[in-house]
Design a protein around this motif. Structure first.
Motif, PDB file in Angstrom:
ATOM      1  N   GLY A  75      17.027  19.272  37.976  1.00 45.99           N
ATOM      2  CA  GLY A  75      18.038  20.207  38.670  1.00 45.99           C
ATOM      3  C   GLY A  75      18.076  20.154  40.245  1.00 45.99           C
ATOM      4  N   ILE A  76      18.046  21.164  40.963  1.00 43.83           N
ATOM      5  CA  ILE A  76      18.256  20.986  42.346  1.00 43.83           C
ATOM      6  C   ILE A  76      16.783  21.165  43.085  1.00 43.83           C
ATOM      7  N   LEU A  77      15.657  21.028  42.163  1.00 46.00           N
ATOM      8  CA  LEU A  77      14.291  21.402  42.956  1.00 46.00           C
ATOM      9  C   LEU A  77      14.088  20.553  43.901  1.00 46.00           C
ATOM     10  N   LEU A  78      14.558  19.353  44.162  1.00 49.61           N
ATOM     11  CA  LEU A  78      14.266  18.435  45.401  1.00 49.61           C
ATOM     12  C   LEU A  78      15.328  18.498  46.534  1.00 49.61           C
ATOM     13  N   TRP A  79      16.463  19.459  46.085  1.00 48.33           N
ATOM     14  CA  TRP A  79      17.771  19.333  47.204  1.00 48.33           C
ATOM     15  C   TRP A  79      16.964  20.057  48.335  1.00 48.33           C
ATOM     16  N   PRO A  80      17.462  19.838  49.694  1.00 46.00           N
ATOM     17  CA  PRO A  80      18.135  18.772  49.959  1.00 46.00           C
ATOM     18  C   PRO A  80      17.659  17.272  50.188  1.00 46.00           C
ATOM     19  N   ASP A  81      16.334  17.364  50.330  1.00 45.43           N
ATOM     20  CA  ASP A  81      15.784  16.239  50.729  1.00 45.43           C
ATOM     21  C   ASP A  81      16.131  15.049  49.636  1.00 45.43           C
ATOM     22  N   TRP A  82      16.165  15.124  48.332  1.00 42.02           N
ATOM     23  CA  TRP A  82      16.433  14.032  47.567  1.00 42.02           C
ATOM     24  C   TRP A  82      16.950  14.405  46.306  1.00 42.02           C
ATOM     25  N   HIS A  83      18.268  14.031  45.696  1.00 42.77           N
ATOM     26  CA  HIS A  83      18.995  14.743  44.755  1.00 42.77           C
ATOM     27  C   HIS A  83      20.039  13.768  44.197  1.00 42.77           C
ATOM     28  N   TYR A  84      19.661  13.571  42.839  1.00 41.60           N
ATOM     29  CA  TYR A  84      20.468  12.411  42.043  1.00 41.60           C
ATOM     30  C   TYR A  84      22.093  12.678  42.147  1.00 41.60           C
ATOM     31  N   GLY A  85      22.339  14.169  42.275  1.00 45.95           N
ATOM     32  CA  GLY A  85      23.870  14.637  41.950  1.00 45.95           C
ATOM     33  C   GLY A  85      24.760  13.745  43.311  1.00 45.95           C
ATOM     34  N   VAL A  86      24.070  13.616  44.522  1.00 45.21           N
ATOM     35  CA  VAL A  86      24.846  13.098  45.523  1.00 45.21           C
ATOM     36  C   VAL A  86      24.527  11.481  45.637  1.00 45.21           C
ATOM     37  N   LEU A  87      24.151  10.959  44.601  1.00 40.01           N
ATOM     38  CA  LEU A  87      24.095   9.296  44.925  1.00 40.01           C
ATOM     39  C   LEU A  87      24.913   8.488  45.188  1.00 40.01           C
ATOM     40  N   LEU A  88      26.133   9.050  45.085  1.00 43.58           N
ATOM     41  CA  LEU A  88      27.347   8.544  45.618  1.00 43.58           C
ATOM     42  C   LEU A  88      27.575   8.483  47.150  1.00 43.58           C
ATOM     43  N   LEU A  89      27.163   9.670  47.783  1.00 39.95           N
ATOM     44  CA  LEU A  89      26.905   9.808  49.187  1.00 39.95           C
ATOM     45  C   LEU A  89      25.886   8.753  49.770  1.00 39.95           C
ATOM     46  N   TYR A  90      24.648   8.916  49.068  1.00 39.68           N
ATOM     47  CA  TYR A  90      23.847   8.109  49.321  1.00 39.68           C
ATOM     48  C   TYR A  90      23.925   6.502  49.527  1.00 39.68           C
ATOM     49  N   GLY A  91      24.706   6.060  48.424  1.00 36.60           N
ATOM     50  CA  GLY A  91      25.238   4.788  48.343  1.00 36.60           C
ATOM     51  C   GLY A  91      26.216   4.509  49.464  1.00 36.60           C
ATOM     52  N   SER A  92      26.941   5.312  49.837  1.00 40.40           N
ATOM     53  CA  SER A  92      28.115   5.218  50.764  1.00 40.40           C
ATOM     54  C   SER A  92      27.510   4.959  52.066  1.00 40.40           C
ATOM     55  N   GLU A  93      26.632   5.904  52.360  1.00 40.84           N
ATOM     56  CA  GLU A  93      25.800   5.584  53.840  1.00 40.84           C
ATOM     57  C   GLU A  93      24.924   4.501  53.823  1.00 40.84           C
ATOM     58  N   LEU A  94      24.556   3.990  53.105  1.00 43.47           N
ATOM     59  CA  LEU A  94      23.651   2.797  53.244  1.00 43.47           C
ATOM     60  C   LEU A  94      24.770   1.635  53.372  1.00 43.47           C
ATOM     61  N   ALA A  95      25.933   1.667  52.624  1.00 37.38           N
ATOM     62  CA  ALA A  95      26.854   0.595  52.821  1.00 37.38           C
ATOM     63  C   ALA A  95      27.608   0.753  54.191  1.00 37.38           C
ATOM     64  N   ILE A  96      27.934   1.689  54.572  1.00 35.73           N
ATOM     65  CA  ILE A  96      28.715   1.983  55.772  1.00 35.73           C
ATOM     66  C   ILE A  96      27.790   1.527  56.975  1.00 35.73           C
ATOM     67  N   ASN A  97      26.480   2.108  56.841  1.00 32.35           N
ATOM     68  CA  ASN A  97      25.321   1.590  57.922  1.00 32.35           C
ATOM     69  C   ASN A  97      25.451   0.121  57.861  1.00 32.35           C
TER      70      ASN A  97
END
Length: 431
Positions: A307-329
């Motif tokens: 669920g959201i147990l690890l939110w906001p530190d690490w959360h699979y639901g925002v994988l798209l945002l994580y991937g975009s951050e790495l790409a843009i940086n």
């Protein structure tokens, strides 16, 4: 005084005098507006239960600048993915986006054209009733604004063996090897298609000068009708996922991937800029998402069992945002990509009740965050606003009031009404 009297009596001299007086004022106004949108705005963020002020960007390199080109014909596309099998949930969002798109065109220069470009597997009856056209590219700059629907084959439904046998895939360029990886590792990630359309469907939006890659649960404001990114920078909205923990983790992951990392975080899901640059980011984002899913998340996390147990530190639901951050940086350093952090322009709250915020910050785009404050997409869909008439907000100049009016009007209008308003939109636009 005699000289001034002679000048004012001569018609040509009077015109020149007016130009001399007014032109500097216009230039000053443009400069003031640009400066007001080029400052770094500190963010307030809750980290480990404490409020701390962080500056997402430590220098002035990534300032968000917009401008309104004078006497230019400009083509823009609003790019969205529409899951037809969840139409009950997403149709209300599409309708209020559609309504705000029409409202925006009332202030758009007459030579500009902004299309709503929708990618989906089925050309549903609702889309047809809205007057959308199917698999038809824009061919010139004078054609009226259109709602354009293009066939898109979703990742999870792809038959890899017969991927080239679909006649509808006129404008979708599928990388079979990556499709296999996406279907294998991201099949259950429900947001993968919203970014994959930008990677694979470039032929259908390559003709636009600018695209806005966005979610559906958004509103275009009248200010979107005025401004485009300045000097070909790519504007990105704001996210709400960054913590010290995941920012440090991104630095380590970038090193593991042999990528660069520019220390830009809290990047939102909305991009506004060049189609080619957006496609470049999308391709790198998908690569990063695959890497993260395979190497940085456990099976229980991928299956959403935590669920959201690890939110906001690490959360699979925002994988798209994580991937975009790495790409843009990576791209801002490796390829010198021009980036603007549009944190006062894109992904703005629909709950802001400040009546002066629109005039002060001139937001281009409002995004429904997860909230039950007005305007809440959750309460709207539950019918909690059904007894409120949109005329209540006709003079409300806040973001919340604008969102309420657009959403309530879209609920009361038929598809035929919306279609007719679209047909007449440019006729009433301001030059």
């Amino acid at each position: 005084m005699r000289t001034l009297s002679l000048i004012t009596k001569n018609p040509i001299c009077r015109i020149l005098l007016i130009i001399i007086i007014i032109l500097p004022l216009i230039l000053i106004e443009i400069t003031v507006f640009r400066l007001s949108h080029t400052q770094i705005v500190p963010r307030i963020q809750v980290v480990h239960g404490k409020k701390e002020q962080i500056n997402i960007n430590n220098n002035n390199k990534y300032l968000a600048r917009v401008h309104q080109p004078l006497s230019s014909s400009i083509l823009r596309g609003i790019i969205i993915f529409y899951p037809h099998n969840q139409e009950i949930a997403f149709l209300p969002e599409l309708l209020w986006l559609y309504r705000s798109w029409i409202e925006m065109m009332k202030t758009e220069p007459s030579l500009w054209r902004t299309d709503l470009v929708i990618y989906t597997e089925i050309f549903t009856l609702n889309l047809q009733q809205l007057g959308c056209i199917y698999n038809r590219l824009r061919t010139n700059k004078s054609e009226s604004p259109q709602c354009r629907v293009f066939y898109y084959q979703r990742v999870r439904l792809r038959d890899i063996q017969n991927i080239n046998n679909t006649d509808n895939q006129l404008y979708q360029q599928i990388d079979i090897n990556r499709s296999i990886l996406l279907k294998t590792h991201l099949k259950t990630y429900k947001y993968v298609d919203s970014i994959n359309i930008v990677a694979e469907c470039y032929p259908s939006f390559a003709m636009y000068d600018y695209i806005l890659r966005t979610d559906i649960d958004v509103f275009l404001t009248p200010y979107f009708g005025h401004f485009v990114p300045y000097n070909d920078i790519l504007l990105v909205g704001r996210g709400g996922y960054a913590t010290k923990f995941n920012t440090g983790r991104f630095r380590r992951i970038a090193r593991d991937m042999n990528w660069l990392y520019g220390n830009i975080t809290n990047i939102g899901s909305t991009w506004y800029g060049s189609p080619r640059v957006a496609q470049r980011i999308a391709n790198f984002s998908l690569e990063a998402m695959l890497y993260l899913s395979i190497n940085e998340f456990t099976q229980p996390e991928r299956e959403r069992k935590l669920g959201i147990l690890l939110w906001p530190d690490w959360h699979y639901g925002v994988l798209l945002l994580y991937g975009s951050e790495l790409a843009i940086n990576h791209l801002i350093l490796a390829e010198n990509m021009k980036l603007g952090l549009a944190h006062t322009l894109l992904d703005q709250f629909t709950t802001n009740t400040d009546p002066y915020d629109f005039e002060k910050n001139k937001p281009l785009h409002l995004h429904c965050w997860h909230t039950y404050k007005q305007f809440s997409k959750f309460l709207f869909k539950r019918g909690k606003y059904n007894d409120i008439h949109p005329r209540k907000f006709i003079n409300d100049t806040s973001a919340s009031g604008f969102a309420m009016r657009m959403a309530l009007e879209s609920r009361l209008m038929s598809s035929t009404d919306l279609k007719e308003q679209l047909m007449n939109a440019k006729n009433s636009s301001i030059l």
